[in-house]
Design a protein around this motif. Sequence first.
Motif, PDB file in Angstrom:
ATOM      1  N   LEU A  61       0.873  -1.182   0.000  1.00 45.70           N
ATOM      2  CA  LEU A  61       0.000   0.000   0.000  1.00 45.70           C
ATOM      3  C   LEU A  61       0.902   1.221   0.000  1.00 45.70           C
ATOM      4  N   TYR A  62       0.788   2.044  -1.025  1.00 44.65           N
ATOM      5  CA  TYR A  62       1.694   3.171  -1.188  1.00 44.65           C
ATOM      6  C   TYR A  62       0.918   4.477  -1.081  1.00 44.65           C
ATOM      7  N   HIS A  63       0.956   5.060   0.109  1.00 45.26           N
ATOM      8  CA  HIS A  63       0.289   6.340   0.338  1.00 45.26           C
ATOM      9  C   HIS A  63       1.130   7.450  -0.291  1.00 45.26           C
ATOM     10  N   TYR A  64       0.447   8.409  -0.923  1.00 47.91           N
ATOM     11  CA  TYR A  64       1.173   9.572  -1.446  1.00 47.91           C
ATOM     12  C   TYR A  64       0.391  10.834  -1.119  1.00 47.91           C
ATOM     13  N   ASP A  65       1.131  11.917  -0.906  1.00 50.99           N
ATOM     14  CA  ASP A  65       0.549  13.197  -0.514  1.00 50.99           C
ATOM     15  C   ASP A  65      -0.190  13.804  -1.710  1.00 50.99           C
ATOM     16  N   SER A  66      -1.502  13.695  -1.708  1.00 50.20           N
ATOM     17  CA  SER A  66      -2.308  14.145  -2.843  1.00 50.20           C
ATOM     18  C   SER A  66      -2.289  15.660  -3.025  1.00 50.20           C
ATOM     19  N   GLN A  67      -1.931  16.392  -1.971  1.00 50.28           N
ATOM     20  CA  GLN A  67      -1.839  17.857  -2.085  1.00 50.28           C
ATOM     21  C   GLN A  67      -0.625  18.265  -2.931  1.00 50.28           C
ATOM     22  N   LYS A  68       0.391  17.420  -2.958  1.00 50.10           N
ATOM     23  CA  LYS A  68       1.626  17.730  -3.685  1.00 50.10           C
ATOM     24  C   LYS A  68       1.712  17.036  -5.045  1.00 50.10           C
ATOM     25  N   ALA A  69       0.800  16.107  -5.299  1.00 48.92           N
ATOM     26  CA  ALA A  69       0.847  15.310  -6.523  1.00 48.92           C
ATOM     27  C   ALA A  69      -0.045  15.905  -7.611  1.00 48.92           C
ATOM     28  N   LEU A  70       0.321  15.619  -8.859  1.00 43.38           N
ATOM     29  CA  LEU A  70      -0.544  15.991  -9.970  1.00 43.38           C
ATOM     30  C   LEU A  70      -1.837  15.197  -9.860  1.00 43.38           C
ATOM     31  N   PRO A  71      -2.951  15.760 -10.312  1.00 48.02           N
ATOM     32  CA  PRO A  71      -4.226  15.054 -10.151  1.00 48.02           C
ATOM     33  C   PRO A  71      -4.344  13.784 -11.000  1.00 48.02           C
ATOM     34  N   ASP A  72      -3.693  13.749 -12.147  1.00 50.54           N
ATOM     35  CA  ASP A  72      -3.782  12.577 -13.025  1.00 50.54           C
ATOM     36  C   ASP A  72      -2.515  11.746 -12.921  1.00 50.54           C
ATOM     37  N   GLN A  73      -2.621  10.597 -12.297  1.00 52.54           N
ATOM     38  CA  GLN A  73      -1.504   9.670 -12.159  1.00 52.54           C
ATOM     39  C   GLN A  73      -1.664   8.521 -13.155  1.00 52.54           C
ATOM     40  N   SER A  74      -0.571   7.860 -13.465  1.00 52.71           N
ATOM     41  CA  SER A  74      -0.587   6.739 -14.403  1.00 52.71           C
ATOM     42  C   SER A  74      -1.555   5.655 -13.931  1.00 52.71           C
ATOM     43  N   LYS A  75      -2.199   5.023 -14.873  1.00 54.74           N
ATOM     44  CA  LYS A  75      -3.088   3.885 -14.595  1.00 54.74           C
ATOM     45  C   LYS A  75      -2.416   2.558 -14.962  1.00 54.74           C
ATOM     46  N   ASP A  76      -1.189   2.632 -15.475  1.00 56.62           N
ATOM     47  CA  ASP A  76      -0.448   1.459 -15.933  1.00 56.62           C
ATOM     48  C   ASP A  76       0.326   0.841 -14.769  1.00 56.62           C
ATOM     49  N   TRP A  77      -0.016  -0.407 -14.400  1.00 45.96           N
ATOM     50  CA  TRP A  77       0.638  -1.072 -13.268  1.00 45.96           C
ATOM     51  C   TRP A  77       2.146  -1.208 -13.468  1.00 45.96           C
ATOM     52  N   ALA A  78       2.593  -1.236 -14.719  1.00 48.50           N
ATOM     53  CA  ALA A  78       4.036  -1.341 -14.986  1.00 48.50           C
ATOM     54  C   ALA A  78       4.788  -0.143 -14.412  1.00 48.50           C
ATOM     55  N   ASP A  79       4.140   1.008 -14.326  1.00 47.67           N
ATOM     56  CA  ASP A  79       4.769   2.205 -13.773  1.00 47.67           C
ATOM     57  C   ASP A  79       4.942   2.131 -12.258  1.00 47.67           C
ATOM     58  N   TYR A  80       4.282   1.160 -11.622  1.00 48.86           N
ATOM     59  CA  TYR A  80       4.330   1.014 -10.168  1.00 48.86           C
ATOM     60  C   TYR A  80       5.042  -0.270  -9.737  1.00 48.86           C
ATOM     61  N   THR A  81       5.668  -0.955 -10.683  1.00 47.11           N
ATOM     62  CA  THR A  81       6.319  -2.239 -10.407  1.00 47.11           C
ATOM     63  C   THR A  81       7.820  -2.108 -10.629  1.00 47.11           C
ATOM     64  N   PHE A  82       8.593  -2.545  -9.620  1.00 44.54           N
ATOM     65  CA  PHE A  82      10.044  -2.382  -9.644  1.00 44.54           C
ATOM     66  C   PHE A  82      10.723  -3.664  -9.188  1.00 44.54           C
ATOM     67  N   ASP A  83      11.907  -3.943  -9.751  1.00 48.60           N
ATOM     68  CA  ASP A  83      12.772  -5.010  -9.263  1.00 48.60           C
ATOM     69  C   ASP A  83      13.906  -4.333  -8.498  1.00 48.60           C
ATOM     70  N   VAL A  84      13.947  -4.548  -7.188  1.00 47.39           N
ATOM     71  CA  VAL A  84      14.949  -3.906  -6.338  1.00 47.39           C
ATOM     72  C   VAL A  84      15.580  -4.964  -5.443  1.00 47.39           C
ATOM     73  N   THR A  85      16.907  -5.043  -5.448  1.00 46.13           N
ATOM     74  CA  THR A  85      17.601  -5.981  -4.561  1.00 46.13           C
ATOM     75  C   THR A  85      18.211  -5.261  -3.369  1.00 46.13           C
ATOM     76  N   SER A  86      18.515  -3.963  -3.563  1.00 43.58           N
ATOM     77  CA  SER A  86      19.103  -3.189  -2.482  1.00 43.58           C
ATOM     78  C   SER A  86      18.866  -1.705  -2.737  1.00 43.58           C
ATOM     79  N   GLY A  87      18.439  -1.009  -1.684  1.00 39.71           N
ATOM     80  CA  GLY A  87      18.251   0.434  -1.785  1.00 39.71           C
ATOM     81  C   GLY A  87      16.793   0.846  -1.840  1.00 39.71           C
ATOM     82  N   PRO A  88      16.569   2.138  -2.086  1.00 40.34           N
ATOM     83  CA  PRO A  88      15.200   2.655  -2.084  1.00 40.34           C
ATOM     84  C   PRO A  88      14.410   2.216  -3.316  1.00 40.34           C
TER      85      PRO A  88
END
Length: 97
Positions: A61-88
């Motif tokens: 669950l990724y909360h984001y500050d809606s007051q600071k974000a653009l109103p239209d965010q990507s609807k593509d799940w690929a934009d929210y999927t990452f392969d990370v082994t170390s780090g942020p």
Amino acid sequence: MKITLSPIASTHTTTVSVDGLTITIDGTPIDLSVIPEGGYAEPEDDSPFIGNVTRDEVTVLYHYDSQKALPDQSKDWADYTFDVTSGPVPCPIQWRS
């Protein structure tokens, strides 16, 4: 580790990082090595995870500050999927200038 961030408009922005089999969400480390190889865990109601959790893949669950974000965010799940082994884990949110 494959990490999918499930965005939720909020008043703060979640931070996520990975170190081996430990994922840290908003400063709280969660050790996934307790999950057996090939097994999974089901998150509890107050968990930051959605769906089954494995050593290799989680949905957070990724909360984001809606007051600071653009109103239209990507609807593509690929934009929210990452392969990370170390780090942020990168922040997928498009912010206002």
